[in-house]
Design an enzyme around this catalytic site. Sequence first.
Site, short mmCIF file in Angstrom:
data_model
loop_
_atom_site.label_atom_id
_atom_site.label_comp_id
_atom_site.label_asym_id
_atom_site.label_seq_id
_atom_site.Cartn_x
_atom_site.Cartn_y
_atom_site.Cartn_z
N GLY A 32 -2.21 -1.28 -1.43
CA GLY A 32 -2.13 -0.06 -0.63
C GLY A 32 -1.00 -0.10 0.37
N ALA A 33 -1.09 0.76 1.41
CA ALA A 33 0.02 0.99 2.35
C ALA A 33 1.26 1.28 1.50
CB ALA A 33 0.24 -0.19 3.29
N HIS A 35 4.47 2.68 -0.61
CA HIS A 35 5.82 3.16 -0.28
C HIS A 35 6.52 3.46 -1.60
CE1 HIS A 35 6.89 -0.88 -1.50
NE2 HIS A 35 6.14 -1.39 -0.54
N GLY A 37 8.57 1.84 -3.29
CA GLY A 37 8.60 0.73 -4.25
C GLY A 37 7.39 0.78 -5.17
N HIS A 38 6.23 1.03 -4.60
CA HIS A 38 5.02 1.15 -5.43
C HIS A 38 5.14 2.36 -6.37
CE1 HIS A 38 3.20 -0.91 -1.75
NE2 HIS A 38 2.85 -1.72 -2.73
N LYS A 152 10.19 -7.71 -6.73
CA LYS A 152 10.12 -8.09 -5.31
C LYS A 152 9.31 -9.37 -5.10
CE LYS A 152 9.37 -7.23 -0.71
NZ LYS A 152 8.33 -8.18 -0.44
N LEU A 187 11.80 -2.67 0.19
CA LEU A 187 10.66 -1.94 0.75
C LEU A 187 9.43 -2.83 0.68
CD1 LEU A 187 11.12 1.67 -0.67
CD2 LEU A 187 12.15 0.60 1.34
N SER A 188 8.63 -2.80 1.74
CA SER A 188 7.43 -3.62 1.80
C SER A 188 6.46 -2.97 2.78
CB SER A 188 7.78 -5.03 2.28
OG SER A 188 6.61 -5.69 2.72
#
Length: 285
Positions: A32-33, A35, A37-38, A152, A187-188
Site C-alpha cells: 500500500g501507500a 505511488h 511505481g506501483h 526497485k 519512487l517509494s
Amino acid sequence: MTKIFNSIVDLEIELKEVRGNCEIIAFVPTMGALHQGHLQLVKEAQKIADKVVMSIFVNPTQFNDKNDLDKYPKTLDADIKLVQTVGLDYLYVPDETEIYPPEKIVELELNLLHYDQVMEGAFRPGHFKGVCQVVKRLLDLVDPHILVMGQKDFQQYSIIQFMIDQLLLPIRLHVVNTKRDSRGLALSSRNMRLSESGRIKAATIFRTMKTIKSKIKLEGISFLESYGFNRLKRAGFEPEYVSIVDGSDLKNITSIHGTKYAVICVAAWLEKVRLIDNMVLFDER
Ligand code: AMP
C-alpha cells in the site's frame, strides 16, 4: 471499476469465472501507500494478462524493526482512488488473520542460502524469510499465472525467483523497471517521510550509481564501491552498503572479468528514512 475484496473466499468466486474463461491472471503484491511505481506494475501487468489482482497487506513478519512497521504509511482511501485511475480489476485487502490464521502454522521451510545473508539480508535479519513467507501465502491464496514485481527491490525479486525455482512453483515472475521522479529518485512509499529538500538530495543515490556505471569498465570494483559510499556520506547520507554484485547469484564480485551481469545495490539513511536502490551496470548474458 475496481472490485475490492477483504476475503479470499469472495475473490476466489470472481477468479473462478476468470479461470473458467481461460484468462491469464497477473498478481501484484504491495504494502500500500501506493505511488506511480506501483501503478506502473499494474500497467505492465495489463499488457501481459487478462485480469490483474493487486494486494495491499503490510506484512509484519518482514519488519525486523517494530518502529519501521509502526511508521509504515497507511493510505487505503487514496490507494483505492489511485488504482481506479489505471483500471485495476481486483484489489485484495486481507486482514492479518486471513494471511496468518492463528489456528494454522504458515511457516515456510526454505533455505535461502547466501541470498539472505548479503546486503538487505545482512542489515535486516529475517526480512527475506518474512517476504518469502507472505509471498508464498499470497500465491497460494490468489493462485495467479504471473507474479509482477519491481526492479526497485532487486534482491527481493531475485530471492522470490529463487523460491519459485526451489519450490517448483508453476508461476512466471515478470519484473518491471524502476519508476523514478524527474531527478532520478526511485519512487517509494518511504519518500513521503522525506522533507522537500530531502527528496531533492535523495536523488544523489541515482547520480552516484550513474557515475559508477559510466566508470565500471575503467576502475576497480572496490574502488567504485568506496567512491559511492564516500560520496553519499559527504552528501549527508548514512550509507549502509554500496555493493556491486553478480546479478545472477547476488555474490560479490571483485572484478568485472568473468561476470556477464553486474548490478550495483545501495542502502542509505537520509532524514531517518532508509532508502534502497539499484542499477544494472551491464548485462551481457
Ligand atoms: P512495496 O509496496 O514497497 O512492498 O512494493 C510493492 C511492489 O512494487 C514491489 O514489487 C516493488 O519492487 C514495486 N515497486 C516499489 N517501488 C517501485 C518503483 N519505484 N518502480 C517500480 N516498482 C516499484
